[in-house]
Enzyme design. Structure first.
Site, short mmCIF file in Angstrom:
data_model
loop_
_atom_site.label_atom_id
_atom_site.label_comp_id
_atom_site.label_asym_id
_atom_site.label_seq_id
_atom_site.Cartn_x
_atom_site.Cartn_y
_atom_site.Cartn_z
N ASP A 108 0.86 -1.18 0.00
CA ASP A 108 0.00 0.00 0.00
C ASP A 108 0.90 1.23 0.00
O ASP A 108 2.10 1.14 0.26
CB ASP A 108 -0.90 0.00 1.26
CG ASP A 108 -1.77 1.25 1.33
OD1 ASP A 108 -2.36 1.61 0.30
OD2 ASP A 108 -1.85 1.87 2.40
N SER A 109 0.29 2.38 -0.22
CA SER A 109 1.06 3.63 -0.16
C SER A 109 1.52 3.93 1.27
O SER A 109 2.44 4.71 1.47
CB SER A 109 0.19 4.77 -0.68
OG SER A 109 -1.04 4.80 0.02
N CYS A 151 -3.69 -1.06 -1.99
CA CYS A 151 -4.03 0.34 -2.25
C CYS A 151 -5.05 0.42 -3.40
O CYS A 151 -4.78 -0.07 -4.50
CB CYS A 151 -2.75 1.08 -2.62
SG CYS A 151 -3.01 2.81 -3.02
N GLU A 183 -6.32 8.82 9.49
CA GLU A 183 -4.96 8.71 10.06
C GLU A 183 -4.82 9.50 11.35
O GLU A 183 -4.00 9.18 12.20
CB GLU A 183 -3.91 9.16 9.03
CG GLU A 183 -3.80 8.17 7.89
CD GLU A 183 -2.56 8.31 7.03
OE1 GLU A 183 -1.61 9.01 7.41
OE2 GLU A 183 -2.56 7.67 5.97
N CYS A 202 -11.32 2.59 -0.79
CA CYS A 202 -10.07 3.18 -0.27
C CYS A 202 -9.68 2.41 0.98
O CYS A 202 -10.55 2.06 1.79
CB CYS A 202 -10.27 4.66 0.05
SG CYS A 202 -8.81 5.45 0.78
N HIS A 226 -8.55 3.33 3.69
CA HIS A 226 -8.83 3.97 4.98
C HIS A 226 -10.28 3.92 5.42
O HIS A 226 -10.59 4.21 6.56
CB HIS A 226 -8.41 5.44 4.92
CG HIS A 226 -6.92 5.65 4.87
ND1 HIS A 226 -6.13 5.09 3.89
CD2 HIS A 226 -6.10 6.36 5.68
CE1 HIS A 226 -4.88 5.46 4.10
NE2 HIS A 226 -4.83 6.23 5.18
N1 DGL Z 1 -4.08 3.77 0.02
C1 DGL Z 1 -4.79 4.78 -0.73
C2 DGL Z 1 -6.02 4.14 -1.41
O1 DGL Z 1 -6.53 3.14 -0.99
C3 DGL Z 1 -5.21 5.94 0.14
C4 DGL Z 1 -4.06 6.79 0.63
C5 DGL Z 1 -3.28 7.46 -0.49
O2 DGL Z 1 -3.82 8.40 -1.13
O3 DGL Z 1 -2.16 7.04 -0.74
O4 DGL Z 1 -6.47 4.65 -2.41
#
Ligand code: DGL
Length: 264
Positions: free
Chosen positions: A9-10, A73, A152, A184, A186
């Protein structure tokens, strides 16, 4: 098969996906890589996110010999999955198809909402997949970028978060969709507030849960499951391990320890 499952993931958000994976596959070994040096991916171009995704996949394949790659992600899944599938021989699971599969299995399905980052919504990946899997559906996608920062911050259920959700989801207020894809990493931690706003008539499709189901099936079908033993998780990041461990706890649902920094 003893090789680990790679999950990337990012940043910290993908821990919601790892959490579901570990629950469904308690004997597996996982290696999670959070690209914390380059987060967020949500506003970046397809070209940049694809380049990052390839660098991470190369690292996990070369240095950890993963048997399967989970692109936790949603932004990377929406922008880079076709390229990743073309490059690598191992199976690559993204977030879009598992959610669409679930949406297609629901009764009704005339109205489906999708929420995600700007990059995810702009890509049209969910809409395209829904159009072919559920042609009768009326799909509406809304980018909700601020929700990443709120999650977050740990503000999963306070007045500010409820107000931001109300603002973003206002187009659904009059007529809530039959299903809403939480596109997403999050959003699973914000489920309660989203549910409160939309009411109980909307099925919330959680990409973390749906992806874990698909990985479970795929490992069984390809006979690649680890045969037994206790599960293991290795955490890798591209920036400060301390922040990842601290913020990650809220997404993983338990302590995150032994986080190592790697250079890609
Ligand atoms: N992990 C990203 C997503 O699921 C969200 C956070 C980001 O923008 O990197 O799209």
């Amino acid at each position: 098969m003893e090789n680990p499952v790679g999950v990337f993931d990012s940043g910290v958000g993908g821990l919601t996906v790892l959490r579901e994976l570990a629950a469904v596959l308690p004997s597996e070994r996982f290696v999670y890589l959070g690209d914390t040096a380059r987060v967020p991916y949500g506003g970046k171009s397809a070209e940049t996110v694809t380049r990052y995704a390839i660098e991470i996949a190369n690292h996990l394949i070369l240095h950890r010999n993963i048997k399967l790659l989970v692109v936790a992600c949603n932004t990377a899944s929406s922008l880079a999955l076709p390229v990743l599938r073309k490059i690598y021989k191992i199976p690559v699971v993204g977030m879009v198809d598992p959610c669409v599969r679930r949406a297609a299995a629901l009764p009704g399905k005339r109205t489906i909402g999708v929420i995600g980052t700007l990059g995810t919504v702009r890509s049209g990946a969910y809409e395209e997949a829904l159009r072919s899997a559920v042609p009768s559906a009326n799909v509406r996608s809304i980018p909700c970028p601020l929700l990443v920062s709120l999650a977050e911050e740990g503000w999963t259920d306070n007045a500010i978060t409820r107000a931001v959700i109300a603002e973003y989801l206002a187009p659904f207020r009059e007529e809530p969709p039959e299903a809403l894809i939480l596109g997403c990493t999050h959003y699973p931690v914000l489920k309660g507030s989203i549910r409160e706003y939309l009411g109980t008539g909307t099925v919330l499709i959680d990409s973390a849960e749906e992806a874990a189901r698909v990985v479970d099936i795929l490992l069984s079908e390809t006979e690649a499951r680890r045969s037994g033993g206790a599960g293991e998780v290795e955490f890798l990041v591209t920036d400060d391990p301390e922040r990842f461990a601290r913020v990650g706890k809220g997404f993983y649902g338990q302590g995150v320890s032994d986080v190592h920094r790697v250079a890609l």
